[in-house]
Design a protein around this motif. Structure first.
Motif, PDB file in Angstrom:
ATOM      1  N   THR A 163      -6.088   3.723   4.648  1.00  0.00           N
ATOM      2  CA  THR A 163      -6.240   2.629   3.692  1.00  0.00           C
ATOM      3  C   THR A 163      -6.644   1.362   4.450  1.00  0.00           C
ATOM      4  O   THR A 163      -6.905   1.400   5.646  1.00  0.00           O
ATOM      5  N   SER A 164      -6.620   0.236   3.758  1.00  0.00           N
ATOM      6  CA  SER A 164      -6.951  -1.034   4.397  1.00  0.00           C
ATOM      7  C   SER A 164      -5.901  -1.463   5.417  1.00  0.00           C
ATOM      8  O   SER A 164      -6.167  -2.321   6.259  1.00  0.00           O
ATOM      9  N   ASN A 165      -4.712  -0.866   5.359  1.00  0.00           N
ATOM     10  CA  ASN A 165      -3.624  -1.223   6.275  1.00  0.00           C
ATOM     11  C   ASN A 165      -3.187   0.015   7.061  1.00  0.00           C
ATOM     12  O   ASN A 165      -2.019   0.349   7.138  1.00  0.00           O
TER      13      ASN A 165
END
Length: 262
Positions: free
Chosen positions: A202-204
């Motif tokens: 994911t983005s993190n």
């Protein structure tokens, strides 16, 4: 109050996106003149700006010792002449035997009376990850247990848990057959209990990726269904992984003891 030491950490305590998209200097210890120690502090996947550094570098230079959770953060700090080392997250330092004791003492959740796939997502929506559940459910022939907070009926979920305590969460991972997640702690506890796990990027993602890289299982992170199909066929070698983790656990504990001069 005057303390001998103030300990700051861990999780995403140094990720400004968690504190309203701005630098909250209390997480860097501007409230105390006591000796400050960072234990496995994390910035998630956040990359600091020049303005951020102007605020945090004076405080970081005042730390007695600094340890972080990700190489991504360590490199950012080192580029600014801040000495830092990486150690494992405290959940991993605590160790499997201690977590088993906590489960015995505190978990009261009723476990399914059958094998199951444990599913927990923090960022990704059900609409996005449903295809991954369907693939694993078909391949493994198992029921699906999902933890989230929403009062929604999911059509390919057999057990939907909305009120698990933190220790119930740990217990459900411990007793699962397979774990599907985008969560760092989903990844961490899967590692502790030697579960086959697939972790959605994911983005993190850097927190989970760093842990998987540490145990040489970064191939367990996937971005699409084809990736999942490939990593599903390749379980983690926990004999080798545990050798690495045991060494890292010892290093982490020694760092803490050295930091407080014991």
């Amino acid at each position: 109050y005057r303390f001998d030491y103030v300990v700051i950490g861990s999780d995403q305590v140094w990720n400004p996106q968690i504190s309203g998209e701005s630098i909250d200097l209390s997480f860097w210890g501007d409230f105390t003149n006591s000796k400050k120690i960072s234990i496995a502090s994390s910035s998630g996947s956040y990359k600091y700006t020049n303005d951020d550094y102007k605020k945090i570098l004076p405080l970081l230079r005042d730390f007695k010792s600094i340890s972080v959770r990700e190489n991504f953060l360590k490199l950012q700090l080192q580029k600014n002449n801040i000495d830092a080392q990486t150690i494992l997250d405290p959940t991993l330092l605590y160790g499997k035997s201690n977590w088993n004791k906590e489960i015995m003492k505190m978990s009261t959740i009723n476990l399914p009376g059958e094998d199951y796939i444990f599913v927990y997502f923090v960022i990704t929506t059900y609409k996005e990850y449903r295809k991954y559940i369907e693939f694993l459910k078909k391949e493994l022939g198992l029921k699906v247990l999902l933890i989230d907070r929403y009062n929604i009926k999911y059509d390919c979920v057999d057990y939907h848990i909305k009120s698990a305590t933190p220790i119930d969460f740990v217990n459900l991972i411990k007793n699962s057959t397979y774990v599907l997640t985008d969560s760092f702690h989903g990844t961490a506890f899967s590692t502790i209990f030697e579960k086959n796990v697939s972790v959605l990027k994911t983005s993190n993602y850097k927190r989970s990726l760093n842990l998987l890289e540490t145990i040489r299982a970064d191939y367990k992170m996937f971005s699409n269904l084809e990736d999942l199909k490939l990593n599903f066929e390749r379980p983690i070698d926990y004999f080798s992984a545990n050798e690495i983790l045991n060494k890292k656990i010892e290093e982490g504990k020694n760092y803490i003891l050295d930091s407080i001069n014991i």
